[in-house]
Design an enzyme around this catalytic site. Structure first.
Site, short mmCIF file in Angstrom:
data_model
loop_
_atom_site.label_atom_id
_atom_site.label_comp_id
_atom_site.label_asym_id
_atom_site.label_seq_id
_atom_site.Cartn_x
_atom_site.Cartn_y
_atom_site.Cartn_z
N HIS A 170 -30.20 -43.91 6.40
CA HIS A 170 -30.11 -44.62 5.11
C HIS A 170 -29.19 -43.86 4.18
CE1 HIS A 170 -31.24 -46.63 1.39
NE2 HIS A 170 -31.72 -47.60 2.16
N ASP A 224 -35.95 -51.48 7.89
CA ASP A 224 -35.80 -52.52 8.91
C ASP A 224 -36.52 -52.19 10.21
OD1 ASP A 224 -34.12 -54.51 7.64
OD2 ASP A 224 -32.59 -52.95 7.58
N1 CMC Z 1 -27.80 -44.05 14.64
C1 CMC Z 1 -27.11 -42.99 15.05
N2 CMC Z 1 -26.48 -42.18 14.20
C2 CMC Z 1 -26.56 -42.45 12.90
C3 CMC Z 1 -27.26 -43.55 12.41
C4 CMC Z 1 -27.90 -44.36 13.34
N3 CMC Z 1 -28.62 -45.41 12.96
N4 CMC Z 1 -27.19 -43.58 11.06
C5 CMC Z 1 -26.46 -42.53 10.71
N5 CMC Z 1 -26.07 -41.86 11.82
C6 CMC Z 1 -25.31 -40.65 11.87
C7 CMC Z 1 -23.83 -40.88 11.83
O1 CMC Z 1 -23.28 -41.07 13.09
C8 CMC Z 1 -23.37 -39.61 11.18
O2 CMC Z 1 -23.49 -38.59 12.13
P1 CMC Z 1 -22.43 -37.43 12.27
O3 CMC Z 1 -22.48 -36.70 10.94
O4 CMC Z 1 -22.94 -36.64 13.43
O5 CMC Z 1 -21.12 -38.13 12.50
C9 CMC Z 1 -24.46 -39.34 10.14
O6 CMC Z 1 -25.63 -39.91 10.69
C10 CMC Z 1 -24.18 -39.93 8.77
O7 CMC Z 1 -23.94 -41.32 8.92
P2 CMC Z 1 -23.15 -42.21 7.88
O8 CMC Z 1 -22.54 -43.36 8.62
O9 CMC Z 1 -22.25 -41.38 7.04
O10 CMC Z 1 -24.30 -42.71 6.97
P3 CMC Z 1 -24.15 -43.88 5.94
O11 CMC Z 1 -24.89 -43.48 4.73
O12 CMC Z 1 -22.75 -44.29 5.75
O13 CMC Z 1 -24.87 -45.10 6.70
C11 CMC Z 1 -26.38 -46.67 7.44
C12 CMC Z 1 -26.08 -45.62 6.38
C13 CMC Z 1 -27.69 -47.33 7.10
C14 CMC Z 1 -25.29 -47.72 7.47
C15 CMC Z 1 -26.48 -45.99 8.82
O14 CMC Z 1 -27.53 -45.06 8.81
C16 CMC Z 1 -26.65 -46.98 9.96
O15 CMC Z 1 -25.65 -47.49 10.48
N6 CMC Z 1 -27.91 -47.28 10.35
C17 CMC Z 1 -28.14 -48.29 11.38
C18 CMC Z 1 -28.17 -49.67 10.77
C19 CMC Z 1 -29.40 -49.88 9.94
O16 CMC Z 1 -30.50 -49.56 10.34
N7 CMC Z 1 -29.21 -50.48 8.77
C20 CMC Z 1 -30.30 -50.75 7.81
C21 CMC Z 1 -30.13 -49.90 6.60
S1 CMC Z 1 -31.56 -49.75 5.56
C22 CMC Z 1 -32.00 -51.28 4.97
C23 CMC Z 1 -30.94 -52.20 4.59
O17 CMC Z 1 -30.04 -51.87 3.82
O18 CMC Z 1 -30.99 -53.32 5.05
#
Ligand code: CMC
Length: 374
Positions: free
Chosen positions: A259, A310
Site C-alpha cells: 500500500h 482488497d
Molecule cells: N507484490 C510484490 N511486490 C510488491 C507489491 C506486491 N503486491 N507491492 C509492492 N511491491 C514491492 C515493489 O516491487 C517494490 O519492491 P522493490 O523495492 O524490491 O522494487 C516495493 O514493494 C515498493 O513498491 P511500489 O510499487 O513503489 O509501491 P507503490 O506505493 O507504488 O504501490 C501498490 C502500491 C498498492 C500499487 C502496490 O503495492 C501493488 O501493486 N499492490 C498490488 C495491487 C493491490 O493490491 N492493489 C490494491 C491497493 S490497496 C486498496 C486500493 O487502493 O484499492
C-alpha cells in the site's frame, strides 16, 4: 528529483478522512471518528450520512435518511433497458459507469452544483448503485429482477436483490461492515480522479464516472477480483508458499499486498476484514480464509509485505456468494459515499487541480519540413 506517482504529495485540504501513522499504528478516521468504532457500532447509512454531512445523525435523522435512500433505489425503465441491451459479457464495472452516465442524461439538474442539488444527486447515486449491480447480474444470468424492498436496509436490500432471497443476519452484518470499511479513504486514486473532474466544474455524474473508471484498475479496486483468481489458483493452503515464491521470482505483483500509505503498518481496514473473513469462514466455507492466511504468511516471509484492504475482501465476498467479477462493484457500493462527499467538498471550495510535469523530453529541436526529411 521528484518522487513518481505523486508519493507524499499533499494535493488538497479535506475535512473528510484522516489517515495518520502514530507510534507505529495506523489511524483511520472518517470526519474524526475512528474506523474501529464505526465498524463496531455503526451501519453503512449512518457512515454515508456522516461523510456527506460531516456529523453523525440523530436517531430520527438516520431513520429519515434511510427512508430517503430506500425511496430512491428503483431505476428508471431506460436504465433497465440499458442493462438488458448491454452484451452479457460486459464487465459489471463497465456497466456501472455506463449506467451512471445514462442517469446523468436523465437528470434535468445535471449541471447544477449547489450544495442542495449535489446532496440530492449523492443520495440518488448511493441508493441506485446496488440496484444497478444486482439488476445487471440477474439480467445477465437470465433471472427475474428482484425489486428493492423497503423493509430492508441498504446492505440487506442489495443481497436480497442479488440472490432473490432474504439474506441471513450474518451475511447482512458482514456486507454492512464491508461497505463501512470501503466508504472512504482520503485521496486514493479514484477519489482523486473524482476531485480532479469536479475541480473543472464537471457535473457529479461525470466526476463519479471518472472515479468508477479509475477504481477498476488492478492496482486499485480491481485487486480484489485478482485476489480471488489467486485463491482459486493456489487451491490448497500448502501450495501458497511455492506459488508466492514463483511469482516473486518472476517479479510479478501479488495482488492484495502492499500500500502506498501503509508501508510497515497494518491497514486498519485489513484488521477488521481479517476478523470478518475468519468469522464467515467459521460459519460458512473455511477454505478461502485458510488459503488467504497461508498466502499472507508466505508474502510476509518472502517479501515483508502486509495485506491491504482488497486481500481479505475476496474471501468475505466469496462467502457471501458474490460472483468474482462483482467484487470491484462491491467496493464501489461502499466508496460512492466517499466519492460524492469529496466531490461536494471540492465544489464548495474549488480551485482547478492542474499540477505541472517536470519536462524530460528533447528541447529546441530544429523543425525540418516533411519533404526534406530522410
Ligand atoms: N507484490 C510484490 N511486490 C510488491 C507489491 C506486491 N503486491 N507491492 C509492492 N511491491 C514491492 C515493489 O516491487 C517494490 O519492491 P522493490 O523495492 O524490491 O522494487 C516495493 O514493494 C515498493 O513498491 P511500489 O510499487 O513503489 O509501491 P507503490 O506505493 O507504488 O504501490 C501498490 C502500491 C498498492 C500499487 C502496490 O503495492 C501493488 O501493486 N499492490 C498490488 C495491487 C493491490 O493490491 N492493489 C490494491 C491497493 S490497496 C486498496 C486500493 O487502493 O484499492
Amino acid at each position: 528529483m521528484i518522487k513518481s506517482g505523486m508519493e507524499d504529495v499533499i494535493a488538497c485540504q479535506s475535512d473528510i478522512c484522516r489517515i495518520e501513522i502514530e507510534n507505529g499504528r495506523a489511524i483511520l478516521e472518517y470526519r474524526g471518528y475512528d474506523i474501529h468504532d464505526l465498524a463496531k457500532h455503526s451501519c453503512y447509512e449512518e457512515v454515508a450520512y456522516l461523510l456527506l454531512f460531516g456529523e453523525l445523525p440523530s436517531k430520527s435523522e438516520l431513520e429519515y435518511f434511510k427512508a430517503e435512500l430506500a425511496d430512491k433505489r428503483e431505476l428508471p425503465p431506460q436504465i433497465i433497458g440499458l442493462l438488458t441491451h448491454l452484451p452479457p459479457i460486459t464487465h459489471p464495472m463497465v456497466v456501472l459507469r455506463t449506467a451512471i452516465s445514462y442517469l446523468g442524461s436523465m437528470d434535468k439538474y445535471i449541471h447544477h452544483r449547489s450544495y442542495e442539488k449535489s446532496i440530492e444527486k449523492a443520495k440518488s447515486l448511493i441508493a441506485k448503485f446496488p440496484t444497478i449491480v444486482a439488476y445487471y447480474h440477474r439480467i445477465r444470468t437470465g433471472q427475474n429482477l428482484v425489486h428493492p424492498n423497503d423493509d430492508f436496509d441498504h446492505a440487506a436490500n442489495f443481497l436480497y436483490m442479488l440472490h432473490g432471497e432474504e439474506p441471513s443476519w450474518t451475511s447482512i452484518k458482514a456486507l454492512d461492515l464491508d461497505l463501512i470499511l470501503h466508504a472512504d479513504h482520503e485521496l486514493n486514486a479514484s477519489t482523486f480522479a473524482a476531485r480532479i473532474a469536479a475541480s473543472t466544474m464537471a457535473d457529479m455524474y461525470a466526476s463519479v464516472v471518472a472515479a468508477t473508471g479509475t477504481l477498476m484498475g488492478p492496482l486499485h479496486g480491481g485487486a480484489a477480483q485478482k485476489v480471488m483468481e489467486m485463491l482459486r489458483e493456489v487451491a490448497v493452503p500448502w501450495r501458497a508458499e511455492e506459488y508466492v515464491k514463483e511469482k516473486l521470482e518472476r517479479k510479478e505483483r501479488i495482488m492484495g499486498f502492499g500500500h502506498r500509505v501503509y508501508k510497515k503498518t497494518m491497514d486498519p481496514r485489513t484488521i477488521e476484514l481479517k476478523v470478518l473473513a475468519k468469522k464467515l469462514a467459521d460459519e460458512k466455507e473455511p477454505k478461502w480464509y485458510e488459503i488467504s492466511e497461508a498466502i499472507a504468511e508466505a508474502v510476509y516471509k518472502l517479501k515483508g509485505l502486509l495485506p491491504n484492504v482488497d486481500f481479505y475482501s475476496a474471501s468475505v465476498y466469496a462467502n457471501l456468494g458474490i460472483p468474482d467479477d462483482l467484487f470491484i462493484n462491491i467496493f464501489a457500493l461502499g466508496r460512492i459515499a466517499g466519492w460524492t462527499a469529496h466531490i461536494i467538498e471540492q465544489y464548495e471550495n474549488n480551485r482547478l487541480i492542474r499540477p505541472r510535469a517536470l519536462y524530460t523530453g528533447g528541447k529546441n529541436k530544429h523543425y525540418v519540413p516533411i519533404e526534406e526529411r530522410d
